[in-house]
Motif scaffolding. Structure first.
Motif, PDB file in Angstrom:
ATOM      1  N   SER A  17       0.830  -1.202   0.000  1.00 34.29           N
ATOM      2  CA  SER A  17       0.000   0.000   0.000  1.00 34.29           C
ATOM      3  C   SER A  17       0.865   1.252   0.000  1.00 34.29           C
ATOM      4  O   SER A  17       1.997   1.250   0.497  1.00 34.29           O
ATOM      5  CB  SER A  17      -0.898   0.024   1.243  1.00 34.29           C
ATOM      6  N   VAL A  63      -8.810   0.367 -10.971  1.00 35.85           N
ATOM      7  CA  VAL A  63      -8.441   0.615  -9.567  1.00 35.85           C
ATOM      8  C   VAL A  63      -9.629   0.478  -8.612  1.00 35.85           C
ATOM      9  O   VAL A  63      -9.451   0.578  -7.393  1.00 35.85           O
ATOM     10  CB  VAL A  63      -7.785   2.000  -9.385  1.00 35.85           C
ATOM     11  N   PHE A  67      -8.286   1.312  -4.722  1.00 31.81           N
ATOM     12  CA  PHE A  67      -7.876   2.687  -4.431  1.00 31.81           C
ATOM     13  C   PHE A  67      -9.070   3.453  -3.860  1.00 31.81           C
ATOM     14  O   PHE A  67     -10.216   3.239  -4.260  1.00 31.81           O
ATOM     15  CB  PHE A  67      -7.425   3.400  -5.699  1.00 31.81           C
ATOM     16  N   MET A  82      -3.865   3.748  -1.828  1.00 33.58           N
ATOM     17  CA  MET A  82      -3.711   2.689  -2.819  1.00 33.58           C
ATOM     18  C   MET A  82      -3.345   1.390  -2.112  1.00 33.58           C
ATOM     19  O   MET A  82      -2.286   1.300  -1.486  1.00 33.58           O
ATOM     20  CB  MET A  82      -2.624   3.067  -3.830  1.00 33.58           C
ATOM     21  N   LEU A  85      -1.547  -3.134  -4.362  1.00 26.01           N
ATOM     22  CA  LEU A  85      -0.878  -2.600  -5.545  1.00 26.01           C
ATOM     23  C   LEU A  85      -0.322  -3.714  -6.424  1.00 26.01           C
ATOM     24  O   LEU A  85       0.130  -4.762  -5.926  1.00 26.01           O
ATOM     25  CB  LEU A  85       0.231  -1.638  -5.135  1.00 26.01           C
ATOM     26  N   ASP A  89       0.368  -0.969 -11.809  1.00 26.79           N
ATOM     27  CA  ASP A  89       0.072   0.352 -11.240  1.00 26.79           C
ATOM     28  C   ASP A  89       1.299   1.271 -11.284  1.00 26.79           C
ATOM     29  O   ASP A  89       1.194   2.462 -10.958  1.00 26.79           O
ATOM     30  CB  ASP A  89      -0.381   0.221  -9.780  1.00 26.79           C
TER      31      ASP A  89
END
Length: 123
Positions: A17, A63, A67, A82, A85, A89
């Motif tokens: 993250s 996303v 996100f 976020m 991941l 990304d």
């Protein structure tokens, strides 16, 4: 003069993250929308998430569920949390704002961009 200042990028392992922050400063009357775009090498800049004033946040399909865009109207700031991941990304993330700037006795509606912050997802 209006500036968007980003922070929070970096290197993270897949599944990790990161939290990006963006603060708008300067002679701002009001902000119509604020959010994030990203650009990966060799690709066009694309929308990640945007938060219209008084409206629902819009997320790119890629996303959604991972996100989260939040904001602090008093600070003219937005934050992009976020999670989960993925290597895809990886990109330079740019803060974007559509806002009314005060220019002397006048006001002008314009789009502003930050300088970008690198996010790299790699093991």
């Amino acid at each position: 003069q209006v500036q968007l200042v980003e922070s929070g990028g970096g290197l993270v392992q897949p599944g990790g993250s990161l939290r990006l922050s963006c603060v708008a400063s300067g002679s701002i009357k009001s902000i119509s929308s604020m959010g994030w775009y990203r650009q990966a090498p060799g690709k066009q800049r694309e929308l990640v998430a945007v938060r219209p004033s008084g409206g629902s946040t819009i997320y790119a399909d890629s996303v959604k569920g991972r996100f989260t865009l939040s904001g602090d109207n008093a600070k003219n700031a937005v934050y992009l949390q976020m999670n989960s991941l993925k290597p895809e990304d990886t990109a330079v993330y740019y803060c974007n704002a559509l806002l009314w700037a005060i220019l002397g006795a006048q006001q002008s509606l314009d789009t502003y961009w930050g300088r970008g912050t690198q996010v790299t997802v790699s093991s």
